[in-house]
Scaffold this active site. Structure first.
Site, PDB file in Angstrom:
ATOM      1  N   ASP A 215      18.486   7.437 -30.347  1.00 46.91           N
ATOM      2  CA  ASP A 215      17.477   6.386 -30.415  1.00 46.91           C
ATOM      3  C   ASP A 215      17.794   5.366 -31.503  1.00 46.91           C
ATOM      4  O   ASP A 215      17.680   4.163 -31.287  1.00 46.91           O
ATOM      5  CB  ASP A 215      16.100   6.995 -30.666  1.00 46.91           C
TER       6      ASP A 215
ATOM      7  N   ASP B 248      13.607  23.754 -42.417  1.00 48.22           N
ATOM      8  CA  ASP B 248      14.966  23.838 -42.970  1.00 48.22           C
ATOM      9  C   ASP B 248      15.136  25.125 -43.763  1.00 48.22           C
ATOM     10  O   ASP B 248      14.668  26.179 -43.330  1.00 48.22           O
ATOM     11  CB  ASP B 248      15.228  22.597 -43.831  1.00 48.22           C
TER      12      ASP B 248
ATOM     13  N   ILE C  96      16.618  10.584 -58.400  1.00 46.73           N
ATOM     14  CA  ILE C  96      16.544   9.762 -57.193  1.00 46.73           C
ATOM     15  C   ILE C  96      15.099   9.410 -56.883  1.00 46.73           C
ATOM     16  O   ILE C  96      14.174   9.959 -57.475  1.00 46.73           O
ATOM     17  CB  ILE C  96      17.170  10.501 -55.994  1.00 46.73           C
TER      18      ILE C  96
ATOM     19  N   ASN D 263       9.695   9.539 -61.017  1.00 44.97           N
ATOM     20  CA  ASN D 263       9.458  10.037 -62.371  1.00 44.97           C
ATOM     21  C   ASN D 263      10.407   9.425 -63.395  1.00 44.97           C
ATOM     22  O   ASN D 263      10.501   9.898 -64.526  1.00 44.97           O
ATOM     23  CB  ASN D 263       9.595  11.561 -62.392  1.00 44.97           C
TER      24      ASN D 263
ATOM     25  N   SER E 236      22.154  15.409 -40.690  1.00 43.46           N
ATOM     26  CA  SER E 236      21.088  16.023 -41.493  1.00 43.46           C
ATOM     27  C   SER E 236      20.602  15.082 -42.571  1.00 43.46           C
ATOM     28  O   SER E 236      19.439  15.125 -42.976  1.00 43.46           O
ATOM     29  CB  SER E 236      21.603  17.295 -42.180  1.00 43.46           C
TER      30      SER E 236
ATOM     31  N   HIS F 240      20.253  23.060 -48.395  1.00 47.49           N
ATOM     32  CA  HIS F 240      20.136  22.008 -47.386  1.00 47.49           C
ATOM     33  C   HIS F 240      18.741  21.386 -47.363  1.00 47.49           C
ATOM     34  O   HIS F 240      18.587  20.156 -47.320  1.00 47.49           O
ATOM     35  CB  HIS F 240      20.487  22.610 -46.023  1.00 47.49           C
TER      36      HIS F 240
END
Length: 651
Positions: free
Chosen positions: A469, A288, A340, A336, A493, A323
């Site tokens: 898939d 990326d 998130i 932590n 993404s 990104h």
């Protein structure tokens, strides 16, 4: 003619015009003139050359193709192109050591990346049948750039001389000027954009339209705030149109000081997986734009990488596009206590930087790096509309080496993008869910009918087809961006990292990958993909090509997995006390349990963002006590390492 004298299109560079340089004696006898600002030398506009990948085919492949021309060695081909005045060689891609010494006869050979005119490339292809020449194409990352709906064609055209300019002052939630906000105005015929400066101001001009023709305005902030979409806005001319954006913490209470799971991770049951399952021992690569390793959620999580943009030793730690850092947070956001939490917090994560400006040839080199480093899972949140044989061969080679490529389907809303079209990768489409974003943001505009009973929808932007898939959350996904911030983005993404993170848990914690499927080969990759697809929850969204097998579920994918730990401990005193409180609340409220369903099997409390109206259920005081006791019981069980839900910050 030297290489320096070649222009990008193979023609000689124009000679500098003006007075000739003075001789050395003249320079020594004259005082040094003060430097004058020089203007760029003008150039004549001409057709630009194209970038190509060129490789000498091995003898075995020539025999299969029926080519009788004698094979060329890679060194001979490189020398030939270097000496050709019509060709500008950019670089030489030598395969990894793993590829060089592989028994795989289909391994990608050495590639020369070079610029030449299209006609010359075609002539070269015809004169050298033992050489493969393929255009090197630019890749795009599969994040949706928020845009309002397309302009509406009304059957008439305004004169181009007519224009209107709108001035904006954008503020953050505290009323301070907000720099870096992208403003997009959509009119009836076209749209126009601007970005706010340090003073929070920007001017945007629509050509050929009047103020009454504006359909919508979208404000997309760089971090820590929701975007805002205004339909049919009343905009003034000649004065500031003031906009104030909302912080993410209005929707996620206590964030980022309080750590949370994203809605997508909850949808895939990550919050119900024991916290001892963290993906330790698995290697993941994110091909990326790099990763900001100074971010609290990425520090110590992304530990190695390669920079193919500037060829800098530590360039992979700089993410100007943002990104790669967003994808990295979904996969491995640190546990932590703040921000998130990613899927595989103990996996070894590498960042292969190919953006901005990533080419097919960069992807080939990045995949070579993954083969060399024995990477287990590669996240490819990128694609293009055009296929490439060299990239296809390199992905197949990676699969043979046990490298599993998980690929975003693409965001063009049409057929699946390459390399998601390949049968050797796992292709991921994007879905969304109602009530996970404010109603005045742009995210709701991505919902397609029909919806499931619990609010899931196919994303309008997501590519679809028989190549898909699985599907995964890809609308309103919260994750990390550089400089310590967080952003909510849409895109396939964002969907692919959800599946890549879960794949790491499967490889790390299913016993079969330390036994029957331990060897690094294609069979191992295929088994991993089979498990992910068989774990899916099927979603009826009107078109199976938009969802594939469905949305993978972490509990099903992990299955009955041995943790290597001692037997589960008996309930602690705190848990026993909570159970007693629960029974007392049931008794005082006159409730009789209808089943023996354990508390951890109950769904977490639903969340309704600001601006979304829902019916409020009638709840008795006893009911509140029962619900609180269940919530505390669940949290205690999760903390103890038993099956249960993590604390829900949205409840």
């Amino acid at each position: 003619m030297s290489d320096e004298e070649k222009a990008d299109n193979g023609r000689p560079k124009p000679q500098a015009r003006g007075r000739a340089k003075p001789s050395r004696s003249e320079r020594s006898s004259q005082p040094e003139p003060s430097p004058e600002p020089s203007e760029p030398e003008p150039i004549e506009v001409a057709s630009r050359s194209q970038r190509y990948m060129v490789a000498a085919l091995p003898p075995t492949q020539l025999m299969t193709m029926g080519v009788v021309a004698p094979p060329l060695s890679p060194a001979a081909l490189f020398g030939m192109l270097e000496a050709d005045p019509h060709v500008v060689v950019r670089r030489r891609l030598i395969p990894s050591r793993a590829s060089l010494f592989s028994a795989n006869s289909t391994a990608v050979p050495e590639i020369v990346v070079a610029d030449m005119d299209f006609e010359y490339a075609r002539a070269l292809r015809q004169s050298l049948p033992q050489v493969r020449i393929e255009q090197d194409r630019l890749l795009t990352y599969a994040r949706v750039t928020p845009l309002p709906e397309r302009p509406v064609t009304t059957g008439f055209v305004q004169p181009l001389g007519q224009m209107c300019t709108f001035d904006f002052l954008v503020q953050d939630a505290a009323g301070n000027p907000f720099p870096g906000v992208t403003i997009t105005i959509t009119g009836t015929l076209r749209y126009s954009q601007g970005i706010t400066g340090s003073d929070g101001r920007a001017s945007v001009t629509l050509i050929g339209e009047a103020p009454e023709m504006v359909q919508s305005v979208l404000f997309d902030p760089p971090a820590d705030h929701w975007n805002l979409k205004l339909d049919r806005p009343l905009l003034g001319i000649g004065r500031d149109n003031v906009i104030r954006l909302r912080e993410l913490s209005e929707t996620f209470p206590g964030f980022p000081q309080q750590q949370i799971f994203g809605w997508g991770q909850r949808a895939m049951s990550l919050d119900r997986v024991a916290p001892t399952f963290r993906g330790k021992g698995v290697k993941i690569a994110i091909i990326d734009s790099g990763a900001d390793i100074k971010h609290p959620d990425l520090s110590g999580q992304v530990t190695d990488g390669i920079d193919l943009v500037d060829d800098s030793v530590n360039g992979w730690t700089v993410d100007t596009v943002r990104h790669g850092s967003h994808c990295g947070g979904v996969i491995t956001g640190a546990d932590n206590g703040v921000g998130i939490l990613g899927f595989a917090t103990e996996a070894e994560v590498h960042a292969c930087k190919i953006f901005p400006g990533g080419w097919f040839s960069d992807l080939v080199v990045a995949l070579d790096y993954c083969i060399d480093k024995q990477i287990d899972i590669v996240n490819l949140s990128l694609g293009t509309l055009e296929p490439g044989a060299f990239v296809e061969d390199k992905i197949n080679e990676a699969r043979q080496a046990g490298v599993a490529c998980i690929v975003a389907a693409g965001n063009t809303g049409g057929p699946v993008n390459f390399p998601g079209t390949l049968p050797t990768v796992l292709t991921v489409a994007a879905i969304g869910k109602l009530d996970t974003y404010p109603t005045d943001s742009s995210h709701g505009g991505e919902a397609l009918e029909p919806l499931t009973h619990d609010g899931y929808f196919a994303a309008k932007f997501s590519c679809y087809g028989p190549e898909v898939d699985v599907c995964a959350p890809g609308v309103a996904i919260l994750s990390s961006v550089p400089n310590g911030g967080y952003a909510v983005w849409d895109g396939t993404s964002m969907a692919a990292p959800h599946v890549a993170g879960l794949a790491a848990l499967v490889l790390a914690h299913r016993e079969e990958f330390r036994g029957e499927f331990q060897a690094r080969n294609a069979r191992r990759v295929d088994r991993l993909f089979e498990i992910l697809k068989s774990s899916c929850t099927k979603l009826d969204l009107g078109n199976p090509y938009r969802t594939g097998a469905g949305m993978p579920d972490a509990l099903r994918a992990l299955g009955p997995v041995s943790t290597g730990m001692s037997p589960a401990p008996t309930p602690s005193a705190d848990i026993r006390q909570l159970l007693e409180q629960l029974l007392a609340a049931l008794a005082s409220g006159g409730y009789v349990p209808a089943s023996t369903t354990p508390p951890q099997a109950m769904a977490p409390a639903a969340f309704t963002p600001a601006g979304v109206k829902t019916a409020t259920p009638r709840t008795t005081a006893s009911g509140v006590g029962i619900r609180n006791a269940l919530t505390r019981l669940d949290e205690e069980m999760y903390t103890a390492g038993l099956t249960g839900y993590a604390p829900d910050p949205l409840a």
